[in-house]
Design an enzyme around this catalytic site. Sequence first.
Site, short mmCIF file in Angstrom:
data_model
loop_
_atom_site.label_atom_id
_atom_site.label_comp_id
_atom_site.label_asym_id
_atom_site.label_seq_id
_atom_site.Cartn_x
_atom_site.Cartn_y
_atom_site.Cartn_z
N VAL A 46 10.25 -4.91 1.48
CA VAL A 46 10.34 -5.72 0.27
C VAL A 46 8.94 -5.97 -0.31
O VAL A 46 8.76 -6.00 -1.53
CB VAL A 46 11.07 -7.06 0.55
CG1 VAL A 46 11.08 -7.95 -0.68
CG2 VAL A 46 12.49 -6.81 1.04
N CYS A 47 7.95 -6.11 0.56
CA CYS A 47 6.59 -6.45 0.13
C CYS A 47 6.03 -5.52 -0.94
O CYS A 47 5.50 -5.99 -1.95
CB CYS A 47 5.65 -6.53 1.32
SG CYS A 47 6.15 -7.75 2.56
N PRO A 48 6.13 -4.19 -0.79
CA PRO A 48 5.56 -3.34 -1.83
C PRO A 48 6.28 -3.48 -3.17
O PRO A 48 5.66 -3.32 -4.23
CB PRO A 48 5.67 -1.92 -1.28
CG PRO A 48 6.65 -1.99 -0.17
CD PRO A 48 6.61 -3.40 0.36
N GLU A 50 7.46 -6.30 -4.39
CA GLU A 50 6.92 -7.52 -4.99
C GLU A 50 5.50 -7.30 -5.51
O GLU A 50 5.17 -7.69 -6.63
CB GLU A 50 6.88 -8.65 -3.96
CG GLU A 50 8.22 -9.13 -3.50
CD GLU A 50 8.08 -10.27 -2.51
OE1 GLU A 50 8.75 -11.28 -2.72
OE2 GLU A 50 7.29 -10.15 -1.55
N LEU A 51 4.65 -6.70 -4.68
CA LEU A 51 3.26 -6.48 -5.08
C LEU A 51 3.17 -5.49 -6.23
O LEU A 51 2.34 -5.65 -7.14
CB LEU A 51 2.43 -6.02 -3.89
CG LEU A 51 2.28 -7.06 -2.78
CD1 LEU A 51 1.55 -6.47 -1.58
CD2 LEU A 51 1.56 -8.31 -3.27
#
Length: 187
Positions: A46-48, A50-51
């Site tokens: 999920v992190c990439p 969002e970033l």
Amino acid sequence: MSLINTQIKPFKAKAYHNGQFITVTDNDLKGKWSVVFFYPADFSFVCPTELGDLADHYEEFKKMGVEIYSVSTDTHFVHKGWHDASDTIKKIQFPMVGDPSGKISRDFNVLIEEDGVALRGTFVINPEGQIKLYEIHDLGIGRSATELIRKIQAAQYVATHKGQVCPASWKPGNETLAPSLDLVGKI
């Protein structure tokens, strides 16, 4: 205890930013609006997304006078490696702060101690270094840059228009409210 209107705690950390390793401190956040954007880990799922979403909206944040600081418990070296390896992360132009000791994550109350990673925490800090809004998500729930932009616009409006408040779903140009006895029970 709520963190709203509290002063950010002092910190000093290494970050990867525009092809260089830099030092970021709490003083770098003062004098402008800032977003401290915690996420669990580099090279994850999920992190990439969002970033990448933040990177796609970065010029909008800059036009609003806002700097983004992404933070995970990875090191600045890992941030560079991820930046070099991922087309999504290559788009990032804001500082990617390393917090391997967990101090910054702990100070913002987002560290999952037993896992050594941060929850998804978003903190909007005013130019005086006070936390004006924050939200914390469970690890599986991604955030939206457009929602964050609207919230920052409301925080900036309230900061510059004393006596005015922004109702639900407010956007620039919409009506605001001036709380008074005359409004009680009429909204």
